[in-house]
Design an enzyme around this catalytic site. Structure first.
Site, short mmCIF file in Angstrom:
data_model
loop_
_atom_site.label_atom_id
_atom_site.label_comp_id
_atom_site.label_asym_id
_atom_site.label_seq_id
_atom_site.Cartn_x
_atom_site.Cartn_y
_atom_site.Cartn_z
N ARG A 122 -4.69 7.87 0.56
CA ARG A 122 -3.49 8.54 0.06
C ARG A 122 -2.85 7.71 -1.04
NH1 ARG A 122 0.89 4.74 0.46
NH2 ARG A 122 1.40 4.26 2.62
N GLU A 230 8.62 9.81 2.46
CA GLU A 230 9.22 8.60 1.89
C GLU A 230 9.14 8.58 0.36
OE1 GLU A 230 8.28 4.85 4.06
OE2 GLU A 230 7.82 4.13 2.04
N ARG A 234 3.11 12.55 -1.25
CA ARG A 234 2.00 11.72 -0.76
C ARG A 234 0.79 12.62 -0.89
NH1 ARG A 234 3.55 7.15 2.70
NH2 ARG A 234 5.04 6.08 1.37
N CYS A 278 9.49 2.59 -1.53
CA CYS A 278 9.43 1.28 -0.88
C CYS A 278 8.64 0.33 -1.76
CB CYS A 278 8.78 1.40 0.49
SG CYS A 278 8.85 -0.14 1.41
N THR A 280 6.93 -2.01 -1.03
CA THR A 280 5.63 -2.38 -0.44
C THR A 280 4.50 -1.52 -1.01
OG1 THR A 280 5.94 -0.83 1.38
CG2 THR A 280 6.61 -3.10 1.78
N ARG A 287 -3.01 3.80 0.10
CA ARG A 287 -3.46 3.26 1.37
C ARG A 287 -4.76 3.97 1.71
NH1 ARG A 287 -3.05 2.91 7.17
NH2 ARG A 287 -2.18 5.00 7.50
N ARG A 318 -2.94 -0.26 12.35
CA ARG A 318 -1.93 0.67 12.84
C ARG A 318 -2.50 1.42 14.03
NH1 ARG A 318 1.05 3.30 7.45
NH2 ARG A 318 1.56 1.29 6.51
N GLU A 323 1.70 4.38 11.56
CA GLU A 323 2.55 3.21 11.72
C GLU A 323 3.42 3.35 12.98
OE1 GLU A 323 4.76 2.68 8.15
OE2 GLU A 323 4.76 0.49 8.34
P1 ADP Z 1 0.84 6.61 5.50
O1 ADP Z 1 2.07 5.80 5.42
O2 ADP Z 1 -0.31 6.06 4.77
O3 ADP Z 1 1.04 8.06 5.19
P2 ADP Z 1 1.12 6.62 8.40
O4 ADP Z 1 0.80 5.38 9.15
O5 ADP Z 1 2.55 6.96 8.18
O6 ADP Z 1 0.35 6.54 7.01
O7 ADP Z 1 0.37 7.84 9.09
C1 ADP Z 1 0.53 9.15 8.66
C2 ADP Z 1 -0.44 10.08 9.35
O8 ADP Z 1 -1.75 9.90 8.80
C3 ADP Z 1 -0.61 9.83 10.85
O9 ADP Z 1 -0.78 11.06 11.50
C4 ADP Z 1 -1.88 9.03 10.92
O10 ADP Z 1 -2.55 9.12 12.17
C5 ADP Z 1 -2.68 9.73 9.84
N1 ADP Z 1 -3.82 8.95 9.38
C6 ADP Z 1 -3.82 7.82 8.65
N2 ADP Z 1 -5.06 7.39 8.40
C7 ADP Z 1 -5.90 8.29 9.00
C8 ADP Z 1 -7.32 8.43 9.09
N3 ADP Z 1 -8.17 7.55 8.53
N4 ADP Z 1 -7.80 9.49 9.78
C9 ADP Z 1 -6.97 10.41 10.34
N5 ADP Z 1 -5.64 10.33 10.27
C10 ADP Z 1 -5.10 9.29 9.62
MG MG Z 2 4.02 6.15 6.43
#
Ligand code: ADP
Ligand code: MG
Length: 366
Positions: A122, A230, A234, A278, A280, A287, A318, A323
């Site tokens: 993402r 955020e 995304r 953010c 970060t 990510r 995570r 997170e």
């Molecule tokens: P981000 O900040 O990158 O959007 P989060 O930790 O806030 O990630 O997670 C957002 C959603 O994305 C959650 O439902 C998480 O389980 C999902 N997610 C993240 N990586 C994967 C992955 N590789 N496969 C399936 N779901 C994922």
């Molecule tokens: Mg997030």
């Protein structure tokens, strides 16, 4: 007035040495700012003042905050990302120059004997001509959603995208009900409710929830755009498989397409690349993650052991729901390279590939 705020920051800074924003605050510089700039800095710092246990302790609220409040942000960015205060971010999606990868450039996890896994890449993106989520009015949030709906209509009309937009805005023509929203969250497609998150609330990012929030999902459910989390957007590709290039290439192609659609201009900083709420996430805003089952290393449901191994590999760990969620029942964790700034997009994907190989080796040896 300037003194009151400076005193409050100074008092908290003594008690919270790990809060980067509190540590980066310079009272002399603050006093030298115009009242308008001082108010902007106070807004950026509010989340970390109300939640002094924060690590970063600040969010940008306007696309130009990183430039206009540079002496402050340069310091937090430099400390968090471990780069010099003069560092400049350079973007590069080409895998060809990256060291230690298979010659054919195919990052296939099957080479490590791994089965198909859930892969996701993402990026955070924000529109240049709206306040960032921390400072948006309700009207701004609805404006963002309306503008994106027009973009989504064009994606939906294309055979290679299709799909639908799902809105959380009460009364929206494409509003989904609570049960449908829950199903999308459980499928890892949609973000979790933002109200009740004390960091996002204090930052102003969770304001007006759930107005102006939603997500576009392609027909094959593998390309997704969140609206109003955020960051304004995304944008992500996510699917099960072993070839990391599949999600990476798909995201790249879709980003190029979307940026070319009329009326969308993303916020960029000359020094910091993609502007994100953010600090970060600055730089790539990227990510790249994998849901990796590590039952031995997570025995007992704890990720302590995985974290110890992942940290020197530059990987964050995570939970299965993202997170601040726990390890999956089968020992699955979410791993992703921690770096976002002063690393290329290609470098992030390569770090995920190599890191996954090392982690699975450690799992087998455990
Ligand atoms: P981000 O900040 O990158 O959007 P989060 O930790 O806030 O990630 O997670 C957002 C959603 O994305 C959650 O439902 C998480 O389980 C999902 N997610 C993240 N990586 C994967 C992955 N590789 N496969 C399936 N779901 C994922
Ligand atoms: Mg997030």
């Amino acid at each position: 007035m300037a003194q009151d705020f400076a005193d409050r920051v100074a008092a908290l800074a003594v008690r919270y040495p790990d809060n980067l924003a509190l540590q980066a605050f310079d009272p002399g510089w603050y006093a030298s700012l115009t009242p308008a700039l001082r108010a902007r800095l106070r807004k950026c710092m509010n989340s970390g003042l109300e939640n002094p246990d924060s690590q970063m302790g600040c969010y940008a609220c306007q696309p130009s905050d990183y430039d206009d409040l540079r002496p402050f942000f340069a310091r937090v960015i430099s400390r968090y990302h471990r780069v010099s205060e003069e560092a400049r971010h350079v973007s590069d999606w080409r895998l060809s120059g990256v060291e230690g990868l298979p010659e054919d450039g195919v990052l296939d996890l099957a080479r490590f004997g791994l089965p198909p896994l859930s892969m996701r890449v993402r990026v955070g993106r924000n529109l240049a001509d709206l306040p960032l989520p921390g400072a948006m009015s309700r009207a701004d949030r609805l404006r963002l959603e309306a503008r994106m709906a027009a973009v989504f209509d064009r994606l939906i009309a294309r055979p290679d995208f299709g799909g639908a937009y799902h809105s959380l805005t009460p009364g929206h023509a494409r509003q989904i009900d609570a049960a449908a929203y829950r199903r999308l969250v459980d499928a890892h497609i949609m973000f979790r409710p933002m109200d009740g998150d004390r960091y996002l609330e204090a930052a102003g990012i969770a304001a007006h929830w759930p107005h102006g929030r939603g997500c576009y999902v392609s027909a094959d459910r593998a390309f997704i755009i969140w609206v109003g989390e955020e960051d304004h957007l995304r944008i992500m590709a996510m699917q099960r498989g072993t070839v990391l290039n599949d999600v990476f290439d798909r995201l790249r192609a879709a980003l190029d397409l979307i940026e070319g659609l009329a009326g969308l201009r993303f916020a960029w900083s000359d020094d910091y690349g993609a502007v994100t709420s953010c600090p970060t996430n600055l730089g790539t805003g990227m990510r790249a993650s994998l849901h990796l089952p590590l039952p031995r290393l997570t025995r007992g449901g704890t990720d302590t052991r995985v974290r110890e191994i992942a940290r020197p590999l530059g990987l964050s760990v995570r939970g299965i729901g993202g997170e601040h969620t726990p390890v999956g029942a089968d020992g699955t964790v979410d791993i992703s390279p921690s770096a976002r700034l002063c690393i290329t997009e290609a470098g992030i994907l390569a770090a995920l590939y190599k890191g996954a190989g090392r982690l699975i080796e450690a799992e087998r040896a455990a």
